[in-house]
Design a protein around this motif. Structure first.
Motif, PDB file in Angstrom:
ATOM      1  N   LYS A 203       0.624  -1.164  -0.024  1.00  0.00           N
ATOM      2  CA  LYS A 203       0.037  -0.077   0.103  1.00  0.00           C
ATOM      3  C   LYS A 203       1.106   1.266  -0.158  1.00  0.00           C
ATOM      4  O   LYS A 203       1.368   1.622   0.932  1.00  0.00           O
ATOM      5  CB  LYS A 203      -1.012   0.157   1.280  1.00  0.00           C
ATOM      6  N   VAL A 204       1.003   1.750  -1.135  1.00  0.00           N
ATOM      7  CA  VAL A 204       1.863   2.916  -1.256  1.00  0.00           C
ATOM      8  C   VAL A 204       0.979   3.989  -2.166  1.00  0.00           C
ATOM      9  O   VAL A 204       0.280   3.619  -3.058  1.00  0.00           O
ATOM     10  CB  VAL A 204       3.142   2.547  -1.802  1.00  0.00           C
ATOM     11  N   PRO A 205       1.455   5.393  -1.941  1.00  0.00           N
ATOM     12  CA  PRO A 205       0.731   6.423  -2.672  1.00  0.00           C
ATOM     13  C   PRO A 205       1.031   6.422  -4.277  1.00  0.00           C
ATOM     14  O   PRO A 205       2.270   6.152  -4.595  1.00  0.00           O
ATOM     15  CB  PRO A 205       0.965   7.581  -2.107  1.00  0.00           C
ATOM     16  N   GLU A 206       0.075   6.451  -4.988  1.00  0.00           N
ATOM     17  CA  GLU A 206       0.483   6.596  -6.688  1.00  0.00           C
ATOM     18  C   GLU A 206       1.344   7.769  -6.928  1.00  0.00           C
ATOM     19  O   GLU A 206       1.073   8.821  -6.187  1.00  0.00           O
ATOM     20  CB  GLU A 206      -0.671   6.711  -7.640  1.00  0.00           C
ATOM     21  N   GLU A 207       2.274   7.817  -7.665  1.00  0.00           N
ATOM     22  CA  GLU A 207       3.231   9.027  -7.870  1.00  0.00           C
ATOM     23  C   GLU A 207       2.589  10.278  -8.525  1.00  0.00           C
ATOM     24  O   GLU A 207       2.782  11.306  -8.218  1.00  0.00           O
ATOM     25  CB  GLU A 207       4.522   8.721  -8.587  1.00  0.00           C
TER      26      GLU A 207
END
Length: 253
Positions: A203-207
């Motif tokens: 779970k990581v933010p989209e760039e």
């Protein structure tokens, strides 16, 4: 303007070109050239670099394995170099992991297993014998990548007129250029920013996205990054987490 909208990937940059280089002449070729014979002293070869550093060791003897002690750029070049026509240069992004299992960018796995990576093309330039450079359009890049089996089309979101992209929304209305720019930016941010990266298992933010304006003789593109992504980058910098991209400088070569 005709534009292309692309999903931005967070990895490390690579440039690979099939270009003319100085040929390593034999001693007798050097001698015969000095006495006036016409000796061909150039040849085509695949040259590759990170964002700032030429990696071919015969061109840059000081270069080593790079940030992780291994040449991820060389690995990709071996995989794709034979696909590049003469006088073409491919610009792309390597995402996922290095061969040893380290993240190319912290936590951004992009669906890769440890030790695996993906390579995405985002720009292609072609130089003619006179040294004039042209750039393939997004549609031409898509056609080329489909033909040779390189990744591109699955993160190519939109191609067409900027105004037609905005007109898909019923609640837009503009009178002048400033109205258009304001609403265009607002809709782009709402549509493509601040969500989780759909390509990653973590779970990581989209760039964010990249918008390319179609032109023949210059490459014009703009990044629109998510605020969540910028905040994550800032937090990593505060924790002094090293970055493979930022560490590729001439001083490290």
């Amino acid at each position: 303007d005709i534009i292309g909208i692309h999903y931005k990937k967070h990895g490390t940059s690579i440039v690979v070109g099939n270009v003319l280089v100085k040929k390593n002449l034999k001693w007798y070729e050097t001698f015969t050239k000095k006495i006036g014979f016409n000796i061909v002293d150039t040849e085509y070869d695949v040259v590759y670099s990170s964002r700032n550093v030429v990696k071919n060791q015969y061109l840059n003897e000081q270069t080593g394995g790079g940030f992780y002690g291994e040449d991820i750029w060389g690995v990709v070049t071996k995989q794709i170099g034979h696909l590049i026509p003469k006088n073409w240069t491919l610009y792309g992004e390597i995402i996922g992991y290095t061969q040893s299992g380290a993240y190319i960018q912290q936590d951004f796995d992009y669906g890769c297993e440890k030790g695996q990576h993906k390579f995405y093309v985002y720009k292609i330039s072609v130089v003619n014998p006179d040294g004039n450079v042209t750039y393939l359009t997004d549609k031409q890049i898509k056609e080329y990548c489909e033909k040779v089996g390189l990744l591109y089309k699955d993160t190519f979101i939109y191609y067409g007129k900027a105004c037609e992209w905005l007109l898909q929304y019923d609640d837009v209305c503009w009178i002048g250029d400033e109205d258009f720019r304001t609403q265009f930016l607002e809709k782009l941010e709402k549509e493509y920013n601040e969500k989780d990266c759909y390509m990653s298992k973590n779970k990581v933010p989209e760039e964010g996205i990249v918008i390319r304006v179609e032109k023949t003789f210059e490459y014009e593109a703009y990044k629109l990054k998510s605020k969540r992504f910028l905040l994550k980058e800032s937090e990593l910098q505060e924790k002094d987490v090293s970055n493979i991209e930022d560490n590729q400088t001439e001083e490290n070569a």
